[in-house]
Design an enzyme around this catalytic site. Sequence first.
Site, PDB file in Angstrom:
ATOM      1  N   ASP A 126      42.114 -24.632  19.344  1.00 37.80           N
ATOM      2  CA  ASP A 126      43.063 -23.683  18.747  1.00 37.80           C
ATOM      3  C   ASP A 126      42.943 -22.336  19.440  1.00 37.80           C
ATOM      4  O   ASP A 126      41.894 -21.996  19.993  1.00 37.80           O
ATOM      5  CB  ASP A 126      42.736 -23.434  17.266  1.00 37.80           C
ATOM      6  CG  ASP A 126      42.779 -24.692  16.446  1.00 37.80           C
ATOM      7  OD1 ASP A 126      43.496 -25.635  16.833  1.00 37.80           O
ATOM      8  OD2 ASP A 126      42.073 -24.716  15.425  1.00 37.80           O
TER       9      ASP A 126
HETATM   10  N1  URA Z   1      38.738 -28.207  15.109  1.00 34.28           N
HETATM   11  C1  URA Z   1      39.527 -27.178  14.794  1.00 34.28           C
HETATM   12  O1  URA Z   1      39.833 -26.959  13.638  1.00 34.28           O
HETATM   13  N2  URA Z   1      39.967 -26.387  15.787  1.00 34.28           N
HETATM   14  C2  URA Z   1      39.643 -26.553  17.073  1.00 34.28           C
HETATM   15  O2  URA Z   1      40.060 -25.782  17.925  1.00 34.28           O
HETATM   16  C3  URA Z   1      38.799 -27.636  17.386  1.00 34.28           C
HETATM   17  C4  URA Z   1      38.367 -28.447  16.379  1.00 34.28           C
END
Ligand code: URA
Length: 268
Positions: A124
């Site tokens: 993310d």
């Molecule tokens: N889990 C998440 O919530 N976000 C990420 O970026 C990776 C794993």
Amino acid sequence: MTPSKRRARPVKAPPPSQDSHLVRINRYLSMSGITSRRKAEELVVQGKVEVNHEVVTDLATRVDPERDKVYVQGVRAVAVIEHLYLVLNKPKDAITTMSDEKGRPTVMGLVKSQRRVYPIGRLDRNTTGVLLFTNDGEFAHRLTHPKFGVPKSYKVTCAKQVARGSLDALRRGVDLHDGKSAPANVVVIPGSKGKEIGVTIHEGRNRQVRRMLESLGYEVLKLDRVAYGPVTREGLSRGATRSLTKAEVRELKRMAGYTEEEQWRSQS
Ligand code: URA
């Protein structure tokens, strides 16, 4: 598919491009071991070479070694491509995408590589830490395939202390809209008053760790991927990239179900 016996028809070379991963047709043919660069030129001029089932006679033709299909007199010419394996310590705000139409910073802008590589899975925008890149499609596919369950570890900082019952729920698996999460390994990080936990998962669903915590009523303040299999971000500053070591590639391949022999290919 084998090429037809079409008559040679000059094909205009594509305009010069910034794409550094494209290689001239004669170089591609020499990379495939078929012939020397000079002899390759003759084959092209003689109309014996096809790219994506079109005869090309223009020596300025450039091809994408990872996508284009090149044939010499009906026989596929496959260039030996050096596989690259990199890790980026992703900073906050970099988006995991090849390009962003709004011009926002992307992880691609941070990766220093002569050849085109692409991210394995995604993090993310606000997640930091270990993000792997490669030009090896099979490797990327296997690492992200749930069947192999390659472990990924996250340091999760929550707004409040995570209760013991919630830690157990994470370990058992929690209900998410796309199905129950698989059992995770969970530890409380010492000295964090229970607000920081280490979570290791063996799947990679969208926003999975955040959703696991949110489903139990916790706000995630920070999420940092500290390890992907054996690869950690140790010694790598935020925004920096390095090549994986051979041992790391071999171990990742082992985790992703490659045979012994296939694992050792990264040694050569
Ligand atoms: N889990 C998440 O919530 N976000 C990420 O970026 C990776 C794993």
